[in-house]
Design a protein around this motif. Structure first.
Motif, mmCIF file in Angstrom:
data_model
loop_
_atom_site.group_PDB
_atom_site.id
_atom_site.type_symbol
_atom_site.label_atom_id
_atom_site.label_comp_id
_atom_site.label_asym_id
_atom_site.label_seq_id
_atom_site.Cartn_x
_atom_site.Cartn_y
_atom_site.Cartn_z
ATOM 1 N N ARG A 398 0.843 -1.212 0.000
ATOM 2 C CA ARG A 398 0.000 0.000 0.000
ATOM 3 C C ARG A 398 0.870 1.251 0.000
ATOM 4 N N ASP A 399 0.324 2.344 -0.554
ATOM 5 C CA ASP A 399 0.990 3.632 -0.456
ATOM 6 C C ASP A 399 0.963 4.062 1.018
ATOM 7 N N PRO A 400 2.133 4.438 1.608
ATOM 8 C CA PRO A 400 2.147 4.780 3.044
ATOM 9 C C PRO A 400 1.290 5.992 3.398
ATOM 10 N N PHE A 401 1.147 6.952 2.473
ATOM 11 C CA PHE A 401 0.260 8.103 2.726
ATOM 12 C C PHE A 401 -1.190 7.629 2.785
ATOM 13 N N GLU A 402 -1.545 6.786 1.824
ATOM 14 C CA GLU A 402 -2.955 6.388 1.724
ATOM 15 C C GLU A 402 -3.350 5.483 2.884
ATOM 16 N N LEU A 403 -2.414 4.617 3.338
ATOM 17 C CA LEU A 403 -2.722 3.774 4.497
ATOM 18 C C LEU A 403 -3.004 4.652 5.722
ATOM 19 N N ARG A 404 -2.195 5.697 5.890
ATOM 20 C CA ARG A 404 -2.398 6.598 7.035
ATOM 21 C C ARG A 404 -3.719 7.370 6.889
ATOM 22 N N LEU A 405 -4.001 7.854 5.675
ATOM 23 C CA LEU A 405 -5.259 8.593 5.463
ATOM 24 C C LEU A 405 -6.463 7.708 5.760
ATOM 25 N N GLN A 406 -6.385 6.453 5.338
ATOM 26 C CA GLN A 406 -7.497 5.529 5.572
ATOM 27 C C GLN A 406 -7.762 5.349 7.069
ATOM 28 N N ASN A 407 -6.666 5.289 7.863
ATOM 29 C CA ASN A 407 -6.811 5.005 9.292
ATOM 30 C C ASN A 407 -6.832 6.257 10.164
ATOM 31 N N ALA A 408 -6.589 7.440 9.563
ATOM 32 C CA ALA A 408 -6.493 8.681 10.355
ATOM 33 C C ALA A 408 -7.766 8.943 11.136
ATOM 34 N N TYR A 409 -7.619 9.482 12.341
ATOM 35 C CA TYR A 409 -8.815 9.793 13.124
ATOM 36 C C TYR A 409 -9.528 11.013 12.546
ATOM 37 N N ARG A 410 -10.842 10.988 12.704
ATOM 38 C CA ARG A 410 -11.718 12.067 12.232
ATOM 39 C C ARG A 410 -12.512 12.627 13.403
ATOM 40 N N ASP A 411 -13.010 13.835 13.233
ATOM 41 C CA ASP A 411 -13.894 14.412 14.253
ATOM 42 C C ASP A 411 -15.047 13.451 14.535
ATOM 43 N N GLY A 412 -15.327 13.273 15.823
ATOM 44 C CA GLY A 412 -16.442 12.416 16.220
ATOM 45 C C GLY A 412 -16.020 10.999 16.527
ATOM 46 N N ASP A 413 -14.818 10.585 16.115
ATOM 47 C CA ASP A 413 -14.355 9.231 16.438
ATOM 48 C C ASP A 413 -14.109 9.119 17.943
ATOM 49 N N LEU A 414 -14.259 7.901 18.474
ATOM 50 C CA LEU A 414 -13.998 7.674 19.890
ATOM 51 C C LEU A 414 -12.585 7.120 20.045
ATOM 52 N N LYS A 415 -11.769 7.789 20.843
ATOM 53 C CA LYS A 415 -10.415 7.296 21.074
ATOM 54 C C LYS A 415 -10.436 6.187 22.123
ATOM 55 N N ALA A 416 -9.311 5.476 22.232
ATOM 56 C CA ALA A 416 -9.240 4.337 23.167
ATOM 57 C C ALA A 416 -9.521 4.776 24.599
ATOM 58 N N HIS A 417 -9.285 6.047 24.902
ATOM 59 C CA HIS A 417 -9.470 6.554 26.262
ATOM 60 C C HIS A 417 -10.861 7.125 26.478
ATOM 61 N N ARG A 418 -11.794 6.789 25.567
ATOM 62 C CA ARG A 418 -13.196 7.231 25.647
ATOM 63 C C ARG A 418 -13.314 8.743 25.481
ATOM 64 N N LYS A 419 -12.388 9.316 24.745
ATOM 65 C CA LYS A 419 -12.471 10.756 24.477
ATOM 66 C C LYS A 419 -12.852 10.904 23.017
ATOM 67 N N THR A 420 -13.843 11.758 22.747
ATOM 68 C CA THR A 420 -14.285 11.983 21.375
ATOM 69 C C THR A 420 -13.349 12.983 20.699
ATOM 70 N N VAL A 421 -12.918 12.636 19.482
ATOM 71 C CA VAL A 421 -11.978 13.503 18.762
ATOM 72 C C VAL A 421 -12.674 14.786 18.329
ATOM 73 N N GLU A 422 -11.997 15.912 18.575
ATOM 74 C CA GLU A 422 -12.478 17.216 18.081
ATOM 75 C C GLU A 422 -11.313 17.918 17.406
ATOM 76 N N GLY A 423 -11.579 18.665 16.397
ATOM 77 C CA GLY A 423 -10.552 19.513 15.776
ATOM 78 C C GLY A 423 -9.429 18.741 15.116
ATOM 79 N N ALA A 424 -9.704 17.534 14.626
ATOM 80 C CA ALA A 424 -8.661 16.744 13.965
ATOM 81 C C ALA A 424 -8.230 17.434 12.669
ATOM 82 N N ALA A 425 -6.955 17.302 12.319
ATOM 83 C CA ALA A 425 -6.469 17.913 11.078
ATOM 84 C C ALA A 425 -5.479 17.008 10.375
ATOM 85 N N LEU A 426 -5.355 15.756 10.837
ATOM 86 C CA LEU A 426 -4.329 14.867 10.278
ATOM 87 C C LEU A 426 -4.541 14.632 8.783
#
Lengths: 454, 165
Positions: A398-426
């Motif tokens: 896989r292209d390393p950029f595209e693999l990261r984009l596919q898995n990158a966190y987005r606003d509204g995702d739940l992190k492992a620590h039960r914190k909802t992502v806000e203001g993501a820009a990855l």
């Protein structure tokens, strides 16, 4: 593409900012280029005493006897400080916010836990006399087995080097810091690919061009001025006052001009000794690390061992991530229990993984205590995570950029620590980086956004 | 061994000082002359922060016993400013934002000035070599190299200034 940049910064630049978006001279640049900037050591005091430590020659030993007679006979020696002179002989950097326990002596008492640990402080008229006397302090040791490796340190049967009976920091009754989310084991069974790799780093010394140091000056009314190159003037004030049993108002810290710090001047090591020397002799006292001491005994970035096991679906989604982290605190806690929490909290990186297990140990060894350095706790973890991402991409073709984009966190995702992502820009940052270096991305990847998962 | 009198000029001013045997020039400059712009970074000749000019040559003052400079002309960072006017190198360090913590800056400027004094239009490689004994742990080397090259370019446009500097 570059949507966040436009939305946020275009609006800001239209405002009345005085500095953002403009190149302005540093306020200290003129005095730097003329040599007029005054660092702590540029304050010259008559009748100054120099403090030099006699340090442990062993990684781990009991102290049977300390003979100061030859040291005391050196011409120019004014006073020798031992642990008995230190009013409260504990250095516990985060004491005021309730983090402990007290476990690191300012000057060693009955044992030493790392090579270079200070045992007695010589105060002399010249640095040369102080060094000569320090070399003449005779310490009788009973050497103990040293634990120098984090993996060995946590094995059953390895001798415990700490008085609490183990080689790990205890987090609320547990021997390590733990985070989990989802069912990692079940997800590994469902995964199409498993990737398991180990990463390790060495301790890293900041090596500022100006070594760590301070000058304590007695003032009228029982006060002391402390000229220091600390990066943390208030840590310095409160820790020195607690160690010396002084009301905070009796110490005045003059600092803020630092000849390179990078986190290495956050600990409070030289100041309590300098002030104690000034209290007991009535003279100004300078305690400055030699270059050799800076390399050997100033706290480095902690060495880490990290193992990452990932379960990946055929389409490239990381569906499970199990991370084991060993942080080498060295002989004493300093900032490492906190750094270990940061290391655990930083996982699984800026990616959305539904099933996560994180186990992080803050491990004690008979090595130089590690502490703060630029992003400590997360920097080595990022190295491990991003090498792991590249390996997965390479092994899946896989292209390393595209693999990261596919898995990158987005606003509204739940992190492992039960914190909802806000203001993501990855997503936007990766898109912008790819564009800048001319790396082609698929139309799907170019259309991705941190604001929604497509 | 007894202390001895040592004479030298420091930034054009004559000095006669009683100096203990083996005392390092960096300590004499800082503690006896008040010239604290010269920094002691390592005390072992490996960082370059203590660079000064002895008879026009860049030298490490932490490695020099002060007795050896008797009769010499010494210039430190304090002597680079003339009549309150910054040297082109100092102006270039400001313009290129070539300072961070500032602790290496005096040594960098003294090493660079020794280069420009004998080679007013050095190549980039010559600048890198002239600064190779000076450590910047903020690792801002690129702006420093750019500043030295910019100063050289300014000198090339102002040959009179070069002669005066």
């Amino acid at each position: 593409m570059a949507r966040i940049l436009e939305d946020v910064f275009t609006a800001e630049r239209a405002g009345s900012f005085q500095a953002i978006g403009r190149a302005l001279p540093r306020i200290d640049a003129h005095s730097h280029v003329t040599g007029a900037t005054r660092y702590y050591a540029d304050r010259i005091f008559p009748n100054l005493l120099h403090a030099v430590m006699a340090r442990s020659e062993h990684h781990h030993a009991l102290i049977r006897h300390v003979d100061l007679s030859a040291a005391q006979a050196v011409k120019g020696v004014a006073r020798i400080l031992t642990h008995k002179d230190v009013p409260n002989n504990w250095y516990t950097i985060l004491k005021l916010i309730g983090l402990g326990p007290d476990e690191e002596p300012v000057l060693a008492e009955d044992r030493v836990l790392y090579r270079g640990e200070p045992i007695v402080a010589i105060l002399a008229d010249t640095e040369a006399a102080a060094r000569e006397a320090a070399a003449k302090v005779k310490v009788e040791y009973e050497e103990l087995p040293a634990v120098l490796d984090v993996e060995t340190a946590i094995l059953p049967g390895t001798p415990a080097i700490k008085p609490h009976g183990s080689n790990v920091f205890v987090y609320e009754g547990r021997d390590h810091f733990h985070v989990h989310c989802g069912d990692t084991e079940a997800a590994f069974r469902e995964a199409d690919h498993i990737f398991e790799h180990s990463y390790q780093s060495s301790p890293i010394e900041h090596a500022p061009v100006e070594t760590t140091g301070a000058i304590a000056v007695p003032e009228p009314g029982g006060r002391y001025t402390l000229h220091s190159n600390t990066q943390a003037a208030f840590f310095t004030l409160d820790n020195a006052a607690l160690i010396l049993g002084l009301p905070f108002r009796q110490l005045r810290v003059v600092g803020g001009t630092v000849g390179g710090g990078f986190g290495g001047k956050v600990d409070v090591i030289v100041e309590p000794i300098a002030v104690l020397g000034a209290m007991l002799t009535g003279r100004p006292v300078k305690y400055s690390f030699s270059r050799g001491e800076e390399m050997q005994v100033s706290s480095p970035r902690a060495a880490e061992r990290i193992r990452i096991k990932d379960g990946v679906a055929a389409d490239g989604r990381i569906i499970a991530r199990d991370v084991r982290i060993l942080v080498d605190a060295g002989a004493y806690s300093r900032h490492s229990p906190y750094g270990t929490i940061k290391a655990a909290a930083h996982m699984p990186g800026p990616y959305t993984v539904p099933n996560v297990t994180i186990n992080a140990w803050c491990v004690y060894t008979n090595r130089t205590p590690s502490s703060a350095m630029r992003g400590f706790g997360v920097t080595i973890g990022d190295f491990a995570l991003e090498v792991q991402m590249d390996r997965i991409a390479r092994e899946l073709g896989r292209d390393p950029f595209e693999l990261r984009l596919q898995n990158a966190y987005r606003d509204g995702d739940l992190k492992a620590h039960r914190k909802t992502v806000e203001g993501a820009a990855l997503v936007e940052v990766i898109q912008a980086a790819a564009e800048r270096i001319g790396h082609p991305l698929s139309p799907e990847c170019r259309a991705m956004s941190s604001c929604q998962r497509t | 061994m007894k202390s001895s009198y040592v004479s030298f000029t420091l930034n054009g001013e004559e000095k006669e000082l009683l100096i203990e045997p083996g005392r390092r020039l960096v300590d004499v400059l800082r503690e006896q002359c008040g010239a604290t712009g010269t920094k002691n970074g390592c005390g072992q000749g490996s960082c370059g922060a203590c660079t000064v000019h002895i008879d026009g040559v860049a030298m490490l003052s932490c490695l020099l016993p002060a007795e050896l400079v008797d009769g010499s002309e010494i210039v430190t960072i304090e002597g680079v400013v003339r009549n309150r006017v910054l040297h082109v190198l100092q102006e270039a360090f400001l313009a290129q934002a070539a300072t961070q913590c500032g602790f290496c800056t005096a040594g960098m400027i003294m090493a660079a000035k020794a280069l420009l004094d004998c080679d007013p239009s050095p190549s980039r490689q010559a600048v890198i070599e002239a600064l190779s004994g000076n450590v910047c742990r903020c690792t801002g080397y690129e702006p420093i190299i750019a500043a030295v090259l910019a100063a050289a370019a300014t000198l090339a446009k102002r040959p009179a200034a070069a002669a005066a500097a």
